[in-house]
Design a protein around this motif. Structure first.
Motif, PDB file in Angstrom:
ATOM      1  N   THR A  79       1.010  -1.365   0.053  1.00  9.47           N
ATOM      2  CA  THR A  79      -0.179   0.094   0.033  1.00  9.47           C
ATOM      3  C   THR A  79       0.720   1.365   0.047  1.00  9.47           C
ATOM      4  N   GLU A  80       0.294   2.362  -0.351  1.00 13.82           N
ATOM      5  CA  GLU A  80       1.026   3.530  -0.463  1.00 13.82           C
ATOM      6  C   GLU A  80       0.895   4.123   0.916  1.00 13.82           C
ATOM      7  N   VAL A  81       1.762   4.189   1.686  1.00 15.64           N
ATOM      8  CA  VAL A  81       1.972   4.443   3.074  1.00 15.64           C
ATOM      9  C   VAL A  81       1.138   5.707   3.288  1.00 15.64           C
ATOM     10  N   LEU A  82       1.480   6.825   3.005  1.00 17.66           N
ATOM     11  CA  LEU A  82       0.888   8.196   3.279  1.00 17.66           C
ATOM     12  C   LEU A  82      -0.660   8.192   3.040  1.00 17.66           C
ATOM     13  N   SER A  83      -1.074   7.477   1.800  1.00 16.98           N
ATOM     14  CA  SER A  83      -2.556   7.398   1.448  1.00 16.98           C
ATOM     15  C   SER A  83      -3.084   6.785   2.672  1.00 16.98           C
ATOM     16  N   TRP A  84      -2.513   5.182   2.908  1.00 21.59           N
ATOM     17  CA  TRP A  84      -3.075   4.588   3.789  1.00 21.59           C
ATOM     18  C   TRP A  84      -3.351   5.109   5.383  1.00 21.59           C
ATOM     19  N   HIS A  85      -2.272   5.878   5.873  1.00 22.32           N
ATOM     20  CA  HIS A  85      -2.362   6.580   6.952  1.00 22.32           C
ATOM     21  C   HIS A  85      -3.502   7.853   7.015  1.00 22.32           C
ATOM     22  N   ALA A  86      -3.574   8.343   6.064  1.00 27.53           N
ATOM     23  CA  ALA A  86      -4.369   9.415   5.824  1.00 27.53           C
ATOM     24  C   ALA A  86      -5.895   8.841   5.865  1.00 27.53           C
ATOM     25  N   GLY A  87      -6.091   7.833   5.140  1.00 22.73           N
ATOM     26  CA  GLY A  87      -7.565   7.223   5.256  1.00 22.73           C
ATOM     27  C   GLY A  87      -7.747   6.411   6.628  1.00 22.73           C
ATOM     28  N   PHE A  88      -6.523   5.997   7.110  1.00 21.00           N
ATOM     29  CA  PHE A  88      -7.005   5.286   8.683  1.00 21.00           C
ATOM     30  C   PHE A  88      -7.339   6.470   9.623  1.00 21.00           C
ATOM     31  N   LEU A  89      -6.460   7.750   9.505  1.00 26.88           N
ATOM     32  CA  LEU A  89      -7.048   8.755  10.484  1.00 26.88           C
ATOM     33  C   LEU A  89      -8.480   9.229  10.317  1.00 26.88           C
ATOM     34  N   GLU A  90      -8.915   9.338   8.911  1.00 25.13           N
ATOM     35  CA  GLU A  90     -10.184   9.645   8.648  1.00 25.13           C
ATOM     36  C   GLU A  90     -11.047   8.759   9.081  1.00 25.13           C
ATOM     37  N   GLY A  91     -10.953   7.542   8.935  1.00 24.35           N
ATOM     38  CA  GLY A  91     -11.776   6.339   9.330  1.00 24.35           C
ATOM     39  C   GLY A  91     -11.861   6.389  11.254  1.00 24.35           C
ATOM     40  N   GLN A  92     -10.997   6.742  11.738  1.00 24.05           N
ATOM     41  CA  GLN A  92     -10.667   6.738  13.158  1.00 24.05           C
ATOM     42  C   GLN A  92     -11.755   7.911  13.561  1.00 24.05           C
ATOM     43  N   ALA A  93     -11.352   8.998  13.031  1.00 28.93           N
ATOM     44  CA  ALA A  93     -12.155  10.123  13.224  1.00 28.93           C
ATOM     45  C   ALA A  93     -13.708   9.985  13.021  1.00 28.93           C
ATOM     46  N   GLU A  94     -14.131   9.290  12.159  1.00 26.28           N
ATOM     47  CA  GLU A  94     -15.495   8.920  11.862  1.00 26.28           C
ATOM     48  C   GLU A  94     -15.882   8.153  13.118  1.00 26.28           C
ATOM     49  N   VAL A  95     -15.371   7.155  13.382  1.00 24.28           N
ATOM     50  CA  VAL A  95     -15.723   6.191  14.540  1.00 24.28           C
ATOM     51  C   VAL A  95     -15.779   7.013  15.956  1.00 24.28           C
ATOM     52  N   GLU A  96     -14.826   7.816  16.274  1.00 20.66           N
ATOM     53  CA  GLU A  96     -14.971   8.798  17.585  1.00 20.66           C
ATOM     54  C   GLU A  96     -15.985   9.667  17.471  1.00 20.66           C
ATOM     55  N   THR A  97     -16.529  10.106  16.171  1.00 23.77           N
ATOM     56  CA  THR A  97     -17.649  11.300  16.073  1.00 23.77           C
ATOM     57  C   THR A  97     -18.857  10.502  16.322  1.00 23.77           C
TER      58      THR A  97
END
Length: 58
Positions: free
Chosen positions: A26-44
C-alpha cells in the motif's frame, strides 16, 4: 501529494475497524490518511451516541 485511492480506502476501512495493521503493498501516506479519517469517523459516532444517551436520562 497525490492520494492513492485504493490505499486510502484500505486505511479508512482499517480505521473504522480500529485495526492498525498496515497491509503490504500500500502507499503508506495514503493508507495513514485514510486510517486517520476512519478513526475520526468512529470517534465522532461514539461521541454523538454518548450525547444522545445523556439526553435520554431523566
Amino acid at each position: 501529494m497525490k492520494v492513492d485511492k485504493k490505499s486510502w480506502q484500505e486505511g479508512y476501512e482499517a480505521g473504522l475497524r480500529q485495526q492498525e495493521a498496515e497491509p503490504e503493498n500500500t502507499e503508506v501516506l495514503s493508507w495513514h490518511a485514510g486510517f486517520l479519517e476512519g478513526q475520526a469517523e468512529v470517534e465522532t459516532k461514539i461521541k454523538t451516541h454518548r450525547e444522545q444517551l445523556r439526553r435520554k436520562k431523566p
